[in-house]
Design a protein around this motif. Structure first.
Motif, PDB file in Angstrom:
ATOM      1  N   UNK A  59       0.833  -1.206   0.000  1.00  0.00           N
ATOM      2  CA  UNK A  59       0.000   0.000   0.000  1.00  0.00           C
ATOM      3  C   UNK A  59       0.863   1.250   0.000  1.00  0.00           C
ATOM      4  N   UNK A  60       1.953   1.217   0.763  1.00  0.00           N
ATOM      5  CA  UNK A  60       2.857   2.370   0.785  1.00  0.00           C
ATOM      6  C   UNK A  60       3.501   2.580  -0.581  1.00  0.00           C
ATOM      7  N   UNK A  61       3.874   1.491  -1.244  1.00  0.00           N
ATOM      8  CA  UNK A  61       4.454   1.608  -2.590  1.00  0.00           C
ATOM      9  C   UNK A  61       3.471   2.219  -3.574  1.00  0.00           C
ATOM     10  N   UNK A  62       2.192   1.853  -3.442  1.00  0.00           N
ATOM     11  CA  UNK A  62       1.162   2.427  -4.305  1.00  0.00           C
ATOM     12  C   UNK A  62       0.911   3.892  -3.959  1.00  0.00           C
ATOM     13  N   UNK A  79       2.917   6.057  -2.689  1.00  0.00           N
ATOM     14  CA  UNK A  79       4.042   6.928  -3.053  1.00  0.00           C
ATOM     15  C   UNK A  79       4.407   6.816  -4.529  1.00  0.00           C
ATOM     16  N   UNK A  80       3.644   6.024  -5.272  1.00  0.00           N
ATOM     17  CA  UNK A  80       3.882   5.918  -6.709  1.00  0.00           C
ATOM     18  C   UNK A  80       5.022   5.008  -7.094  1.00  0.00           C
ATOM     19  N   UNK A  81       5.633   4.298  -6.127  1.00  0.00           N
ATOM     20  CA  UNK A  81       6.723   3.379  -6.465  1.00  0.00           C
ATOM     21  C   UNK A  81       6.199   2.183  -7.240  1.00  0.00           C
ATOM     22  N   UNK A  82       4.938   1.849  -6.989  1.00  0.00           N
ATOM     23  CA  UNK A  82       4.263   0.789  -7.733  1.00  0.00           C
ATOM     24  C   UNK A  82       3.100   1.426  -8.480  1.00  0.00           C
ATOM     25  N   UNK A 133       7.759  13.266  -5.933  1.00  0.00           N
ATOM     26  CA  UNK A 133       7.735  11.811  -6.133  1.00  0.00           C
ATOM     27  C   UNK A 133       7.814  11.025  -4.829  1.00  0.00           C
ATOM     28  N   UNK A 134       8.160  11.671  -3.730  1.00  0.00           N
ATOM     29  CA  UNK A 134       8.181  10.990  -2.441  1.00  0.00           C
ATOM     30  C   UNK A 134       6.890  11.221  -1.656  1.00  0.00           C
ATOM     31  N   UNK A 135       5.978  12.003  -2.200  1.00  0.00           N
ATOM     32  CA  UNK A 135       4.736  12.321  -1.490  1.00  0.00           C
ATOM     33  C   UNK A 135       3.865  11.082  -1.346  1.00  0.00           C
ATOM     34  N   UNK A 136       3.157  11.010  -0.218  1.00  0.00           N
ATOM     35  CA  UNK A 136       2.132   9.990  -0.048  1.00  0.00           C
ATOM     36  C   UNK A 136       0.851  10.549  -0.678  1.00  0.00           C
ATOM     37  N   UNK A 137       0.506  10.061  -1.846  1.00  0.00           N
ATOM     38  CA  UNK A 137      -0.563  10.657  -2.651  1.00  0.00           C
ATOM     39  C   UNK A 137      -1.897  10.725  -1.902  1.00  0.00           C
ATOM     40  N   UNK A 138      -2.399   9.623  -1.322  1.00  0.00           N
ATOM     41  CA  UNK A 138      -3.694   9.713  -0.643  1.00  0.00           C
ATOM     42  C   UNK A 138      -3.676  10.654   0.560  1.00  0.00           C
ATOM     43  N   UNK A 139      -2.584  10.656   1.327  1.00  0.00           N
ATOM     44  CA  UNK A 139      -2.517  11.521   2.506  1.00  0.00           C
ATOM     45  C   UNK A 139      -2.560  12.992   2.126  1.00  0.00           C
ATOM     46  N   UNK A 140      -1.744  13.380   1.137  1.00  0.00           N
ATOM     47  CA  UNK A 140      -1.695  14.780   0.724  1.00  0.00           C
ATOM     48  C   UNK A 140      -3.028  15.210   0.117  1.00  0.00           C
TER      49      UNK A 140
END
Length: 624
Positions: A425-428, A430-433, A599-606
């Motif tokens: 979930x964290x990889x998703x 943050x866009x890593x996956x 690119x290091x942002x947590x997309x859902x959190x932000x």
């Protein structure tokens, strides 16, 4: 004439590495390595040295330990179609259509209770049970289902030797997914014992016990976990039913395993290859009289984990690669879910497309012409060994905990799955996956699917008192879909004004990133390719009055740009900076800038915080 390979010199791994470094113009291969959720490091290249000390390499297809598959040349996988039964007559007609259109097997599931379905025997009115294998799946009434199926066979006076299929009952899988048995533990286990005892004589080619390992994949677990817990469940069943006077010779041929095939193409191929080997080792310890019974009968289906509600046509592409993995990994039976399976009862079109995926693989791509195409691949052979070793290690942990049921009661299995789920979930987030159409390249302006009826996540049923903590079925896209639905339900869709400035290449890259970022939550993007000066951009902001302005410039440009905006705009919209400005971040924060997307942002959190700032609220139903 010299043998062909004598014309070529051996190339060492060091020579390969030097050639790669030279061709790519890099000094190290470090950035080309990839770590998987299984804690396996994927290398940029493999050589024959990677096959040294291989424990179970070689062999022929159909031979122990079945690394190269249970099938022998000339035998292809079976195409299975799953049909939910809301009305027996209608489901039977759907099954007849599927069979006429290329399906080899039909699996009937029962979303409603059997007593609420019109006469279940109507299911088989248009099906020749001597020619088509039938699978029946209902964990609440498995013995009743078995009895009704027997009656249909007797009614049609069929030769029992010709009837094939399965009663795919899995009491331990039901316990895992729902937190309790459908009845008492004694009842749930005895139902299967009674079915087993009768099927041995009445319908010898019907499998009556299926280990549903796909639960762990759908819950966000890893390939290693799926294998290890399937082994543990399978062994637990062997111990339970041999202890209830069912011989291993009668039990093994009536067992099957169901896996969910995920998005990691080569890892999924390795999974099925590794599982067959490990299961053959375990079942051999029970000393069956027939060597053929050491084969694992594998049904593979496409996963629910990466099925999405938005841009759901991409699910067709996912199902295609997942079906390819299943076939190349040696699955005996494959089910491809329709693209809309996650949110409604599939229609004729989506069911046909799902079926055609396998028909194309078989009849146009000729995937059935080679039994084990993966054989000899340095990468896949090494990956198979790594997966098998890690899965065996985890299986031994479960056994040390007292076996599957005790490990489940002690919350060991749930916590292991949860750890990997959080990592993925964290990889998703943050866009890593990448999840195409969701956290990468979301479709602008798309709305929640029309005619959405339900979500097939199989989440724990609230009507069951929980004996243990369930393993919840999840979808990777859920957290992103919640964000998008919040936006849709708000009275007004926020508009995001992309304010590009400065270096054209930096500006363009950051505008693209920002547009993708905010489209994830369904915001409306206002592109401004034609802005040539800061003054022109300010005039457009005054005219449009957007809710959000995203600054897309070089880090060195941000202090002056924000100063100008703060002076010139009386009503300041929510300002967001694209990129990580490093040392300049503190200065920007003092001016009131709170959001920095990179690119290091947590997309859902932000995005969730930005939604709150804009007065967009709503609850999430995502389970952690």
């Amino acid at each position: 004439m010299k043998p062909l390979f004598q014309e070529f010199k051996d190339v060492s791994p060091a020579a390969w590495e030097n050639k790669i470094l030279q061709d790519l113009g890099i000094s190290s291969l470090k950035n080309l390595f990839r770590d998987t959720p299984e804690d396996i490091s994927i290398h940029p290249f493999y050589t024959k040295e990677d096959l040294e000390n291989q424990k179970f390499a070689g062999g022929r297809p159909g031979e122990f330990p079945f690394l190269r598959g249970s099938r022998t040349p000339g035998f292809s996988w079976k195409i299975q179609e799953e049909i939910p039964v809301y009305n027996s007559g209608e489901a039977g007609r759907q099954a007849a259509t599927a069979i006429a259109s290329g399906a080899d097997r039909v699996a009937f599931t029962f979303p409603v209770r059997l007593d609420k379905c019109p006469d279940i025997r109507h299911l088989f009115n248009e099906i020749n049970l001597a020619e088509t294998a039938i699978v029946l799946i209902d964990h609440l009434n498995p013995y009743l289902l078995w009895s009704l199926f027997q009656q249909s066979v007797y009614r049609d006076s069929l030769d029992k030797q010709n009837v094939r299929g399965a009663i795919a009952y899995d009491p331990l899988g039901f316990l895992t997914q729902h937190g309790d048995y459908p009845s008492t533990e004694a009842d749930a286990l005895s139902w299967e014992r009674d079915i087993l005892a009768e099927s041995i004589h009445d319908l010898p080619h019907i499998r009556t016990l299926e280990v549903n390992a796909g639960i762990f994949n759908d819950a966000g677990g890893s390939v290693v976990q799926e294998i290890a817990f399937a082994l543990a469940m399978g062994k637990e069943y062997l111990d339970i039913y041999t202890g209830l006077d069912i011989s291993v010779d009668d039990l093994l041929p009536r067992m099957g395993f169901s896996f969910a095939t995920g998005p990691d193409y080569f890892m999924e191929i390795a999974k099925l290859r590794a599982f067959r080997v490990l299961w053959s080792w375990i079942s051999k310890e029970y000393e069956p009289s027939q060597a053929n019974d050491l084969k694992a009968q594998i049904h593979a289906r496409t996963t629910l984990w990466n099925a999405t509600l938005y841009d759901s046509y991409v699910n067709m592409l996912r199902a295609t690669t997942e079906a390819m993995s299943a076939v190349l990994g040696g699955a005996d039976v494959v089910t491809t879910y329709p693209y809309d399976y996650a949110y409604r009862k599939p229609g004729k079109f989506s069911a046909r497309i799902a079926r055609n995926i396998q028909l194309i693989l078989k009849h146009e791509s000729n995937f059935d012409k080679t039994v084990d195409p993966a054989a000899g691949s340095y990468y896949l052979e090494k990956l198979t060994r790594q997966v098998a070793e890690k899965a065996w290690h985890l299986f031994l942990k479960v056994e040390k905990a007292g076996g599957y049921r005790k490990a489940l009661s002690g919350n060991f299995i749930q916590e292991e799955i949860r750890k990997v789920f959080l990592k993925r979930s964290n990889n998703l987030s943050t866009g890593k996956e990448a999840l195409i159409g969701t956290n990468r390249y979301p479709l602008r302006g798309e709305k929640y699917p029309e005619h959405a009826e339900k979500i097939n996540t199989g989440k724990p049923d609230i009507f069951f008192e929980k004996r243990i903590k369930p393993v919840p079925i999840r979808r990777a896209s859920e957290v992103f879909e919640v964000l998008r639905q919040r936006t849709e339900n708000h009275e007004k869709t926020p508009r995001v004004f992309l304010f590009g400035h400065g270096n054209p290449s930096i500006r363009s890259a950051r505008e693209t990133f920002a547009a993708n970022f905010f489209t994830v939550a369904g915001f409306k993007i206002i592109d401004n390719i034609s802005i040539s000066t800061v003054e022109e951009g300010i005039r457009k902001i005054r005219k449009v009055m957007p809710e959000v302005v995203v600054l897309c410039a070089g880090n060195e440009d941000y202090p002056a740009l924000t100063d100008t905006l703060c002076v010139e705009l009386k009503t300041l919209p929510l300002l967001v900076v694209t990129g990580n400005p490093g040392e300049k971040r503190g200065e920007l924060e003092q001016k009131g800038i709170r959001f920095f997307i990179h690119r290091e942002s947590n997309i859902p959190e932000v995005l969730s915080e930005i939604q709150s700032d804009l007065g967009i609220h709503g609850q999430t139903e995502v389970m952690v």
